[in-house]
Enzyme design. Structure first.
Site, PDB file in Angstrom:
ATOM      1  N   TYR A 144      -7.272  -2.819   0.230  1.00 33.29           N
ATOM      2  CA  TYR A 144      -5.831  -3.039   0.168  1.00 33.29           C
ATOM      3  C   TYR A 144      -5.164  -1.719  -0.177  1.00 33.29           C
ATOM      4  O   TYR A 144      -5.588  -1.033  -1.112  1.00 33.29           O
ATOM      5  CB  TYR A 144      -5.503  -4.094  -0.890  1.00 33.29           C
ATOM      6  CG  TYR A 144      -4.027  -4.340  -1.074  1.00 33.29           C
ATOM      7  CD1 TYR A 144      -3.277  -4.985  -0.087  1.00 33.29           C
ATOM      8  CD2 TYR A 144      -3.375  -3.935  -2.240  1.00 33.29           C
ATOM      9  CE1 TYR A 144      -1.918  -5.218  -0.266  1.00 33.29           C
ATOM     10  CE2 TYR A 144      -2.019  -4.172  -2.428  1.00 33.29           C
ATOM     11  CZ  TYR A 144      -1.294  -4.809  -1.434  1.00 33.29           C
ATOM     12  OH  TYR A 144       0.047  -5.044  -1.609  1.00 33.29           O
ATOM     13  N   ASP A 239      -7.684   6.355  -1.337  1.00 37.99           N
ATOM     14  CA  ASP A 239      -6.671   5.600  -2.054  1.00 37.99           C
ATOM     15  C   ASP A 239      -7.211   5.351  -3.460  1.00 37.99           C
ATOM     16  O   ASP A 239      -8.022   4.465  -3.679  1.00 37.99           O
ATOM     17  CB  ASP A 239      -6.386   4.286  -1.319  1.00 37.99           C
ATOM     18  CG  ASP A 239      -5.347   3.439  -2.050  1.00 37.99           C
ATOM     19  OD1 ASP A 239      -4.980   3.798  -3.192  1.00 37.99           O
ATOM     20  OD2 ASP A 239      -4.923   2.421  -1.490  1.00 37.99           O
ATOM     21  N   LYS A 267      -0.322   3.148 -10.345  1.00 33.21           N
ATOM     22  CA  LYS A 267      -0.748   2.344 -11.487  1.00 33.21           C
ATOM     23  C   LYS A 267      -0.837   3.136 -12.805  1.00 33.21           C
ATOM     24  O   LYS A 267       0.191   3.370 -13.421  1.00 33.21           O
ATOM     25  CB  LYS A 267      -2.035   1.603 -11.135  1.00 33.21           C
ATOM     26  CG  LYS A 267      -1.742   0.623  -9.980  1.00 33.21           C
ATOM     27  CD  LYS A 267      -2.782  -0.425  -9.709  1.00 33.21           C
ATOM     28  CE  LYS A 267      -2.224  -1.438  -8.724  1.00 33.21           C
ATOM     29  NZ  LYS A 267      -3.001  -1.665  -7.541  1.00 33.21           N
TER      30      LYS A 267
HETATM   31  C1  LIG Z   1      -2.211  -1.703  -6.148  1.00 39.62           C
HETATM   32  C2  LIG Z   1      -2.737  -0.897  -5.053  1.00 39.62           C
HETATM   33  C3  LIG Z   1      -1.885  -0.338  -4.078  1.00 39.62           C
HETATM   34  C4  LIG Z   1      -0.412  -0.655  -4.010  1.00 39.62           C
HETATM   35  O1  LIG Z   1       0.291  -0.189  -5.103  1.00 39.62           O
HETATM   36  P1  LIG Z   1       1.742  -0.849  -5.416  1.00 39.62           P
HETATM   37  O2  LIG Z   1       2.241  -0.061  -6.573  1.00 39.62           O
HETATM   38  O3  LIG Z   1       1.473  -2.285  -5.712  1.00 39.62           O
HETATM   39  O4  LIG Z   1       2.567  -0.678  -4.205  1.00 39.62           O
HETATM   40  C5  LIG Z   1      -2.428   0.500  -3.138  1.00 39.62           C
HETATM   41  N1  LIG Z   1      -3.740   0.773  -3.133  1.00 39.62           N
HETATM   42  C6  LIG Z   1      -4.588   0.264  -4.038  1.00 39.62           C
HETATM   43  C7  LIG Z   1      -6.028   0.638  -4.004  1.00 39.62           C
HETATM   44  C8  LIG Z   1      -4.119  -0.601  -5.016  1.00 39.62           C
HETATM   45  O5  LIG Z   1      -4.979  -1.133  -5.887  1.00 39.62           O
END
Ligand SMILES: *Cc1c(COP(=O)(O)O)cnc(C)c1O
Length: 430
Positions: A144, A239, A267
């Site tokens: 994701y 990511d 995050k």
């Molecule tokens: C949470 C998450 C996102 C998205 O971040 P948001 O601040 O919710 O837009 C993207 N990549 C990973 C791996 C994530 O865990």
């Protein structure tokens, strides 16, 4: 058990907010029932509006790595707020944040700050396409990367929990530019590169996939990815929105000793405020506006409160030997959970790296999305509700990771293991 105020709020919320929530996983659809509304969060605990207390293993989905509302972060925000909430012109915090990220994350030479993880990955994709002049993106099933159109194809997290890993509203023409592959499958990766390698702008990957539960890369898989990208002129995007500043100062790339071309962060970096960032090789980052032709912007990007919160949190993590302490906590928890699985005769896959963990309600091995989907979701649901009813809040979906924070105490862990043991004995079927 009555949930009077939460129930009333949720019914009102559903009248005005789609599904009653501002992010789908919060609606508890994967486990049934209704969410509780939080009145207060401090350290490792949450209190709901009906006065119930929970030990929290969600940590606002990762950001609360020191625990909720750490004094040092709250004070930094208060101090910054007194000088203004947003300027829309450079402020000194932005420079400090950029310097810190570049010095901590090995592959990042230049960085731009945005407001969410989604914005970070979206910008990485555009930048990779602009830099390479190519259109194809490769991603992995169950990974994701936020709700970016091109990346909501076979996606994890809420996209999985809510029935479809693909979203309506993404034009087929756009989805056709996204190639999806199973994680941990070197043969399929080789085949895609051999067939279309010269058309691939970038491969985006969660180096530790943590949005379909949590599973780990097999030895050599990420190295192969790096090598394939390099030899075909495609960019490798890590990511690390989840893993950055959680597993090590330099993210998982520091532990794996792999240098991606671009890295997305989020995050933990915002200390609980809305922040994301992306960075990488200077030569690539210099393609961004205003220096280069790839447009990217943000009214609130580099917001002084968000930067102050993030800087305070990251410095405290470092000062406090946070990463080693989290590893120790994680390892204590792992030992206790494994022992409990043995005692209760459950041969379930339990995965843990640093302060991230996941218990799959199925037997090992779990190496990719197909394996993860073998999990007994009904058993997970009853386990979840048992824990919640006993004051332990795990993520309300099998397809999410759990998080430890520095505020979790030995007594939190002891109490949690007691609850987990009863949950595995009682509600869960094997
Ligand atoms: C949470 C998450 C996102 C998205 O971040 P948001 O601040 O919710 O837009 C993207 N990549 C990973 C791996 C994530 O865990």
């Amino acid at each position: 058990m009555t949930q009077n105020i939460s129930a009333a709020l949720f019914s009102e919320a559903r009248r005005y907010i789609p599904g009653g929530v501002n992010s789908p996983v919060r609606a508890f659809r994967n486990v049934g029932g209704e969410p509780f509304f939080v009145a207060k969060a401090k350290g490792s605990h949450l209190w709901d509006v009906d006065g119930r207390e929970y030990i929290d293993f969600v940590g606002t989905w990762g950001p609360a790595i020191l625990g909720h509302a750490p004094q040092i972060v709250v004070e930094a925000v208060q101090k910054a707020a007194a000088n203004g909430l947003s300027f829309g012109i450079p402020n000194p915090f932005e420079v400090e944040m950029a310097k810190l990220i570049c010095s901590w994350v090995p592959s990042v030479e230049k960085v731009r700050v945005v407001n969410s993880g989604t914005e970070a990955t979206m910008s990485c994709i555009r930048l990779a396409r602009g830099y390479t002049g190519r259109d194809l993106i490769v991603k992995f099933e169950g990974c994701y990367h936020g709700h970016v159109d091109s990346l909501l194809v076979k996606a994890g997290s809420g996209a999985l929990t809510h029935g479809s890993p693909d979203s309506a509203g993404v034009p087929a023409e756009l989805a056709a530019l996204t190639i999806t592959l199973p994680f941990n499958d070197p043969e399929k990766l080789t085949a895609v590169f051999e067939a279309q390698g010269e058309r691939i702008a970038a491969v985006i990957v969660e180096p530790i996939p943590a949005n379909a539960g949590l599973y780990l890369p097999l030895p050599g898989f990420l190295e192969q990815l790096r090598q394939r990208c390099s030899s075909h002129g495609a960019l490798l995007i890590f990511d690390e929105v989840m893993t950055g500043f959680r597993l090590a100062k330099g993210g998982y790339q520091e532990l794996a000793r792999i240098r991606p071309d671009l890295t997305a962060l989020g995050k933990v970096i915002g200390g609980g405020l809305p922040v994301g960032a992306f960075g990488g090789r200077a030569e690539i980052m210099d393609q961004l506006s205003p220096d280069g032709p790839v447009y990217q912007a943000g009214t609130l990007s580099g917001n002084p409160l968000a930067m102050a919160a993030g800087l305070a949190q990251l410095r405290e993590l470092e000062r406090n030997d946070g990463f080693n302490r989290l590893e120790k906590l994680g390892s204590e928890m792992e030992t206790a959970v494994r022992q409990t699985l043995t005692e209760t005769g459950r041969n379930y896959a339990f995965h843990r790296i640093g302060s991230m963990f996941c218990l799959y309600f199925c037997e090992p091995p779990v190496r990719n999305l197909t394996d993860a989907r073998r999990s007994d979701l009904a058993a997970f649901g009853s386990f979840f509700h048992h824990c919640l009813g006993s004051g332990v809040y795990f993520a309300p979906s099998q397809f999410e990771a759990g998080f430890l924070c520095l505020a979790h105490s030995s007594s939190d862990l002891e109490r949690t293991i007691e609850v987990v043991r009863a949950g595995l004995r009682g509600g869960a079927r094997s």
